[in-house]
Write an enzyme that holds these catalytic residues in place. Structure first.
Site, mmCIF file in Angstrom:
data_model
loop_
_atom_site.group_PDB
_atom_site.id
_atom_site.type_symbol
_atom_site.label_atom_id
_atom_site.label_comp_id
_atom_site.label_asym_id
_atom_site.label_seq_id
_atom_site.Cartn_x
_atom_site.Cartn_y
_atom_site.Cartn_z
ATOM 1 N N CYS A 179 40.634 46.028 44.673
ATOM 2 C CA CYS A 179 41.351 44.885 45.263
ATOM 3 C C CYS A 179 41.664 45.085 46.740
ATOM 4 O O CYS A 179 42.033 44.123 47.420
ATOM 5 C CB CYS A 179 42.640 44.618 44.500
ATOM 6 S SG CYS A 179 42.352 44.372 42.753
ATOM 7 N N HIS A 209 47.211 40.542 48.682
ATOM 8 C CA HIS A 209 46.358 40.516 47.493
ATOM 9 C C HIS A 209 47.085 39.759 46.381
ATOM 10 O O HIS A 209 48.282 39.935 46.163
ATOM 11 C CB HIS A 209 46.033 41.932 47.056
ATOM 12 C CG HIS A 209 45.374 41.992 45.716
ATOM 13 N ND1 HIS A 209 44.296 41.198 45.394
ATOM 14 C CD2 HIS A 209 45.660 42.719 44.601
ATOM 15 C CE1 HIS A 209 43.942 41.436 44.149
ATOM 16 N NE2 HIS A 209 44.747 42.354 43.646
ATOM 17 N N ASN A 221 44.033 36.931 39.413
ATOM 18 C CA ASN A 221 43.688 38.056 40.284
ATOM 19 C C ASN A 221 42.166 38.151 40.387
ATOM 20 O O ASN A 221 41.498 38.459 39.401
ATOM 21 C CB ASN A 221 44.283 39.339 39.678
ATOM 22 C CG ASN A 221 43.961 40.582 40.496
ATOM 23 O OD1 ASN A 221 43.106 40.557 41.383
ATOM 24 N ND2 ASN A 221 44.636 41.670 40.183
#
Ligand code: ACO
Length: 315
Positions: free
Chosen positions: A114, A238, A268
């Site tokens: 990520c 993020h 996500n």
């Protein structure tokens, strides 16, 4: 290529792509021991998109970034694809994207989970410093392929998507003011997947470390950039969990209305989440020439990364 000492790169194009298929919390409640309220309260996510391939989403987002930059694929000298969900073990997914788009230069995958897009942005600026003129930087993921849809601990969190930017050399104004990259491989067991397998995650511990990592890496990047939180127009974090973003924002001393959040409708999307947030901010008129923006990511590895950038040419 002949190495030069040129400095300065700015983002001149941007684009995002999402698969068509929407999976709502309601859809997940039908097959998992969970509730709509639990998912929304604990994560902030209401729906996510699922489908396609990493290369396909990357091509779509990459082409949009080229279009907004007013460039054609043949103008691109280097393609960097940030992904932790490559389509194949061999070759790199960047090879598929390069072939599909028809970019003539180098093509490489970059995997920092990520944190990948921020690592990629720093790498792209490094290449500009070496003399590259135009780089296509893409974050693209198909997290749905590494998600066990029977595991309520992870199935409610992840989605697929892609975001891309074009970075062009300016020969003067530098878009990257300061950055921080980090990794702690001793914590890799907290979030991992075997090749061909599904993600296993210790969510509570990832959460705890994530807040600390985001705050520390953001502070280091701002300090190196010579700016404070008050100088920033926006923070693009993020997109893992709205509670992680709220906790980190509180500790950094920035209000939530100066953060960019898309996770409610995307979940996500790992390396795609920051560029998708950036694209959303530009397209909704929240970014103006000269604005300072903090991009900050964390993820599997554990890894973390932050960068302070200057937006556009209005500096
Ligand atoms: N529905 C209902 N209950 C659930 C669900 C669910 N989907 N998932 C877990 N629970 C249960 C747990 O089993 C636990 O039950 P117990 O108390 O009986 O043991 C209870 O809910 C509370 O569990 P916690 O783990 O304490 O819940 P928490 O508030 O921490 O939320 C979550 C869990 C959402 C996973 C959170 O910890 C989180 O977001 N962690 C970070 C995850 C993350 O960011 N991962 C990605 C990193 S980025 C990358 O590199 C891909």
């Amino acid at each position: 290529m002949q190495a030069t000492t040129r400095t300065g790169g700015l983002i001149t194009g941007w684009g995002a792509a999402l698969p068509d298929k929407v999976v709502t919390n309601e859809d997940l409640v039908a097959t998992l021991d969970t509730t709509e309220d639990w998912i929304v309260e604990r994560t902030g996510i209401r729906e996510r998109r699922v489908g396609g391939t990493t290369a396909g989403l990357a091509v779509e987002a990459g082409q949009r970034a080229l279009d907004t930059a007013g460039l054609s694929p043949t103008d691109i000298e280097l393609l960097i694809l940030c992904t932790t969900t490559p389509d194949m073990a061999i070759p790199s997914t960047a090879s598929l994207v390069q072939d599909e788009l028809g970019t003539p230069g180098g093509a490489v995958d970059l995997n920092a989970a990520c944190s990948g897009f921020v690592y990629g942005l720093v790498a792209a600026h490094g290449h500009v410093a070496l003399g590259y003129e135009r780089i296509l930087l893409i974050g693209a993921e198909t997290m749905s392929r590494v998600t066990d849809w029977d595991d309520r601990n992870t199935a409610v969190l992840f989605g697929d998507g892609a975001g891309a930017v074009v970075l062009e050399a300016t020969g003067g104004v530098d878009g990257l003011l300061g950055f921080d990259l980090g990794s702690d491989g001793s914590a890799r067991h907290l979030l991992e997947a075997d090749i061909g397998g599904f993600m296993r995650m210790e969510g509570r511990e990832v959460f705890r470390r994530a807040v600390r990592a985001v705050v520390d890496t953001a502070n280091r990047a701002m300090q190196r950039a010579g700016v404070t939180i008050a100088d920033l127009a926006l923070v693009v974090p993020h997109q893992a969990n709205i509670r992680i973003i709220e906790s980190a924002a509180r500790r950094l001393g920035i209000s939530m209305d100066r953060t960019v959040n898309v996770l409610e409708t995307t979940g996500n999307t790992s390396a795609a989440s920051i560029p998708m947030g950036l694209v959303h901010a530009v397209e909704s008129g929240r970014l103006h020439g000269g604005d300072l923006v903090l991009l900050v990511g964390f993820g599997a590895g554990m890894s973390w990364a932050a960068a302070v950038i200057r937006w556009g040419t209005g500096a």
